[in-house]
Design a protein around this motif. Structure first.
Motif, short mmCIF file in Angstrom:
data_model
loop_
_atom_site.label_atom_id
_atom_site.label_comp_id
_atom_site.label_asym_id
_atom_site.label_seq_id
_atom_site.Cartn_x
_atom_site.Cartn_y
_atom_site.Cartn_z
N LEU A 80 -38.23 22.23 -8.81
CA LEU A 80 -37.69 23.01 -10.00
C LEU A 80 -38.82 23.52 -10.72
CD1 LEU A 80 -34.94 20.28 -10.92
CD2 LEU A 80 -34.66 22.40 -9.59
N ILE A 81 -38.50 24.85 -11.31
CA ILE A 81 -39.25 25.35 -12.35
C ILE A 81 -38.43 25.63 -13.60
CG2 ILE A 81 -40.79 27.23 -13.21
CD1 ILE A 81 -41.72 27.50 -10.37
N PHE A 82 -38.64 25.07 -14.92
CA PHE A 82 -37.86 25.58 -15.71
C PHE A 82 -38.87 26.44 -16.89
CE2 PHE A 82 -36.17 21.59 -14.75
CZ PHE A 82 -34.71 21.81 -14.59
N VAL A 83 -38.33 27.26 -17.41
CA VAL A 83 -39.11 28.23 -18.00
C VAL A 83 -38.36 28.54 -19.61
CG1 VAL A 83 -38.24 30.34 -17.24
CG2 VAL A 83 -40.23 30.50 -18.34
N ASP A 84 -39.07 28.57 -20.60
CA ASP A 84 -38.81 28.94 -22.11
C ASP A 84 -38.70 30.44 -22.10
OD1 ASP A 84 -37.82 26.30 -22.88
OD2 ASP A 84 -39.56 25.89 -23.75
N ASN A 85 -37.94 31.21 -21.88
CA ASN A 85 -37.54 32.64 -21.69
C ASN A 85 -36.45 33.36 -22.34
OD1 ASN A 85 -38.37 35.07 -20.03
ND2 ASN A 85 -36.23 34.67 -19.27
N SER A 100 -33.51 27.03 -24.65
CA SER A 100 -34.44 26.69 -23.83
C SER A 100 -34.23 26.10 -22.73
CB SER A 100 -35.18 25.76 -24.86
OG SER A 100 -36.04 24.92 -24.18
N GLY A 101 -34.54 26.47 -21.59
CA GLY A 101 -34.34 25.95 -20.11
C GLY A 101 -35.42 24.66 -19.93
N VAL A 102 -36.52 24.69 -20.61
CA VAL A 102 -37.43 23.50 -20.53
C VAL A 102 -36.71 22.35 -21.06
CG1 VAL A 102 -39.63 22.45 -21.31
CG2 VAL A 102 -39.50 24.79 -20.15
N GLY A 103 -35.91 22.58 -22.18
CA GLY A 103 -35.09 21.50 -22.88
C GLY A 103 -33.86 21.18 -22.50
N LEU A 104 -32.92 22.10 -22.50
CA LEU A 104 -31.51 21.90 -22.23
C LEU A 104 -31.16 21.75 -20.68
CD1 LEU A 104 -29.95 24.51 -24.63
CD2 LEU A 104 -30.97 22.25 -25.22
N GLY A 105 -31.69 23.12 -19.80
CA GLY A 105 -31.35 22.71 -18.46
C GLY A 105 -32.11 21.59 -17.80
N ASN A 106 -33.33 21.19 -18.34
CA ASN A 106 -34.16 20.39 -17.77
C ASN A 106 -33.52 18.80 -18.41
OD1 ASN A 106 -35.92 18.58 -17.15
ND2 ASN A 106 -37.74 19.40 -18.43
N PHE A 107 -33.08 18.65 -19.55
CA PHE A 107 -32.78 17.14 -19.83
C PHE A 107 -31.35 17.09 -20.06
CE2 PHE A 107 -37.21 17.51 -21.31
CZ PHE A 107 -37.66 16.39 -20.67
N LEU A 108 -30.51 18.46 -20.21
CA LEU A 108 -29.04 17.91 -20.19
C LEU A 108 -28.24 18.39 -18.88
CD1 LEU A 108 -28.64 19.64 -23.85
CD2 LEU A 108 -28.79 17.21 -23.20
N GLU A 109 -28.86 19.14 -18.08
CA GLU A 109 -28.02 19.41 -16.89
C GLU A 109 -28.35 18.92 -15.33
OE1 GLU A 109 -26.04 23.26 -17.37
OE2 GLU A 109 -27.28 23.71 -18.92
N LEU A 119 -45.81 32.43 -22.66
CA LEU A 119 -44.36 31.86 -21.90
C LEU A 119 -44.78 30.47 -21.40
CD1 LEU A 119 -42.54 34.43 -19.82
CD2 LEU A 119 -41.83 33.36 -21.80
N PHE A 120 -43.88 29.48 -21.80
CA PHE A 120 -44.24 28.09 -21.36
C PHE A 120 -43.30 27.93 -20.07
CE2 PHE A 120 -43.36 23.47 -21.09
CZ PHE A 120 -44.66 23.06 -21.30
N TRP A 121 -43.73 27.03 -19.31
CA TRP A 121 -43.20 26.87 -17.96
C TRP A 121 -43.45 25.24 -17.60
CZ3 TRP A 121 -46.42 25.12 -13.77
CH2 TRP A 121 -47.74 25.40 -14.08
N TRP A 122 -42.64 24.64 -16.83
CA TRP A 122 -42.63 23.26 -16.49
C TRP A 122 -42.11 23.33 -15.02
CZ3 TRP A 122 -40.90 18.78 -20.04
CH2 TRP A 122 -41.47 17.60 -19.42
N TYR A 123 -43.00 22.73 -14.08
CA TYR A 123 -42.91 22.62 -12.64
C TYR A 123 -42.65 21.05 -12.25
CZ TYR A 123 -44.08 22.32 -7.76
OH TYR A 123 -44.27 21.96 -6.28
N TYR A 124 -41.60 20.91 -11.36
CA TYR A 124 -41.49 19.48 -10.90
C TYR A 124 -41.42 19.79 -9.29
CZ TYR A 124 -39.58 17.98 -15.45
OH TYR A 124 -39.44 17.64 -16.51
N GLY A 155 -37.74 28.07 -27.28
CA GLY A 155 -38.52 26.70 -26.97
C GLY A 155 -39.55 26.51 -27.32
N TYR A 156 -40.67 26.27 -26.48
CA TYR A 156 -42.20 26.06 -26.49
C TYR A 156 -42.91 27.42 -26.53
CZ TYR A 156 -41.62 20.91 -26.14
OH TYR A 156 -41.64 19.66 -26.20
N SER A 157 -42.26 28.36 -26.13
CA SER A 157 -42.68 29.82 -25.97
C SER A 157 -42.94 30.27 -27.20
CB SER A 157 -41.83 30.64 -24.84
OG SER A 157 -42.09 29.89 -23.65
N TYR A 158 -44.09 31.13 -27.46
CA TYR A 158 -44.24 31.81 -28.69
C TYR A 158 -45.04 32.92 -28.54
CZ TYR A 158 -49.02 29.90 -28.57
OH TYR A 158 -50.30 29.57 -28.16
N VAL A 159 -44.81 33.56 -29.91
CA VAL A 159 -45.72 34.93 -30.17
C VAL A 159 -46.61 34.71 -31.33
CG1 VAL A 159 -44.20 36.60 -28.98
CG2 VAL A 159 -43.71 36.05 -31.44
#
Length: 452
Positions: free
Chosen positions: A115-120, A85-94, A54-59, A125-129
């Motif tokens: 703020l914490i955005f997560v690709d969940n 993708s929260g890291v992409g959409l919520g972060n940069f579009l909202e 899981l990828f996360w980004w904290y501000y 998004g950036y999260s992967y298996v």
């Protein structure tokens, strides 16, 4: 964001790699974290299960002080989709600090909280298996993964130990927030997770598919997007969905629901399901999301329905372009062969009742002109709660809300004990983007931010 900035952002990763050379044990950790030199941003991967990342980004908010007058809040944003993708959409579009053009956003929620955005969930998004069998197949599985993420973030983001955590969601993310909220509350009560759950806020959230589906026809008739003839047929199709849900025929209900939406599009002049004042493709948030993915579970619930042919090259000023270009370069830890994108079960009212019974603040907010998750549908599922304060809550008058120097009512709110409902006027599905001023004011009230 010049190259010198990226080089500085690389320093934490270089230090980690150096540590790996000294100690093999350090390399076997389940997480990797990088960030800016001043600590105002942190990001990383947490291996929440073997080979699932899981990828996360904290501000960190620039308004946070070392000695705040009261605990400084942290918001964990949960995007919808499912699989957006929260890291992409919520972060940069909202509501993140920068918009899709990488310019400062005046209405960023960072003014009121960290703020914490997560690709969940994993695969978004950036999260992967590393193995496709590791994708989650239920909301409870994603809640378990996200709880594991939070357990790791308590160490990676030390402010979480003293910062009340607010789970704020949009669309299908409301299901994530409901299940994660209960999971976090249970883990905290059991002493397994050292966080304080401040509130769960559900924005235009896909909590009860039946109630939203039944609301489509009367809403679109009332605003003249359907006529009586089309309304009768739409009602029949909605009743089919209701019966299939009641019978547990989930796949059939999904198919019937999509047939209903196709019928509505044909008979309504192609109404935008995110905003009945618009036609499909006109919504400004949807217009900045990446070109469509056939993997999403429903064409109406993903963010990329109407965007075929959009420029998604790494140099383009689109969300797809920046996430695969300048942002990927900044973060450094994204696998080099990985391309950011979207990838594509029911939440019951009992989950909300459980949160209310714990004393957790629950906020529901809805955009007035949303169709896919309409206000009427949200009101319908709230009225089914078993919470003992519901009768009093429903009997109370709404209070009008205003914003800044603008004239006129911007929203209404009703509150009783730990349940709150916001009616956001003039907003569609994407409230923070459609009405940024009142959305920021609302989030300040929800978090009780010291910066209020």
């Amino acid at each position: 964001m010049d190259m010198s900035y990226y080089q500085l952002a690389l320093l934490p990763l270089l230090l980690l790699l150096l540590l790996c050379l000294v100690s093999l044990h350090a390399c076997s950790a389940a997480s990797i974290t990088a960030g800016t030199p001043d600590g105002s941003e942190l990001w990383g991967y947490v291996e929440i299960r073997p080979k699932a990342h899981l990828f996360w980004w904290y501000y960190k908010s620039p308004q946070r002080t070392s000695t705040p007058t009261k605990p400084w809040p942290t918001i964990l944003w949960l995007q919808g989709g499912p699989g957006a993708s929260g890291v992409g959409l919520g972060n940069f579009l909202e509501m993140g600090p920068l918009d899709v053009n990488l310019k400062p956003r005046n209405s960023t929620w960072l003014q009121k909280a960290d703020l914490i955005f997560v690709d969940n969930p994993v695969g978004t998004g950036y999260s992967y298996v590393e193995d496709n069998s590791l994708f989650v197949t239920s909301d409870w599985e994603q809640a378990a993964d996200a709880t594991t993420l939070l357990k790791a973030l308590v160490d990676e983001v030390p402010t979480l130990r003293s910062s009340p955590l607010f789970l704020v969601a949009e669309s299908y993310g409301g299901k994530y927030a409901a299940t994660l909220g209960v999971s976090v509350a249970r883990a905290a009560r059991a002493g397994e997770l050292n966080v304080t759950l401040g509130s769960v806020a559900l924005g235009d959230s896909w909590i009860s598919p039946e109630d939203f589906t039944l609301a489509y026809t009367p809403l679109l008739l009332a605003v003249s997007r359907l006529d009586d003839n089309a309304g009768d047929e739409a009602d029949k199709k909605a009743e089919t969905v209701k019966k299939q849900i009641a019978a547990g025929q989930w796949a059939a209900a999904q198919t019937s629901w999509e047939v209903l939406l196709g019928f509505i599009a044909t008979k309504s002049g192609n109404v935008d399901v995110y905003n009945f004042l618009l036609d499909s493709g006109m919504d400004p948030v949807a217009a900045n999301t990446p070109a469509g993915s056939s993997q999403s579970s429903s064409p109406a619930m993903r963010y990329s329905t109407y965007l075929q042919g959009q420029d998604s090259s790494p140099d383009s000023n689109t969300i797809d372009g920046i996430m695969n270009g300048v942002i990927k370069q900044k973060l450094k830890i994204i696998p080099s062969d990985f391309t950011w994108g979207e990838q594509s079960d029911s939440v019951y009212n009992a989950l909300i009742d459980e949160l209310l019974s714990y004393g957790v603040n629950v906020t529901v907010y809805n955009g007035q002109v949303d169709v896919i998750c309409s206000t009427d549908g949200a009101e319908a599922w709230v009225q089914k709660l078993k919470w003992d304060g519901l009768k009093t809550f429903l009997s109370l008058p709404r209070q009008p809300l205003y914003c800044g120097d603008s004239q006129g009512t911007k929203a209404f709110v009703r509150s009783y004990k730990n349940l709150h409902f916001y009616w956001i006027l003039g907003a569609g599905h994407f409230v923070p983007a459609d009405q940024p001023c009142i959305a920021l004011s609302m989030i300040s009230s929800i978090t009780q931010s010291p910066a209020s």
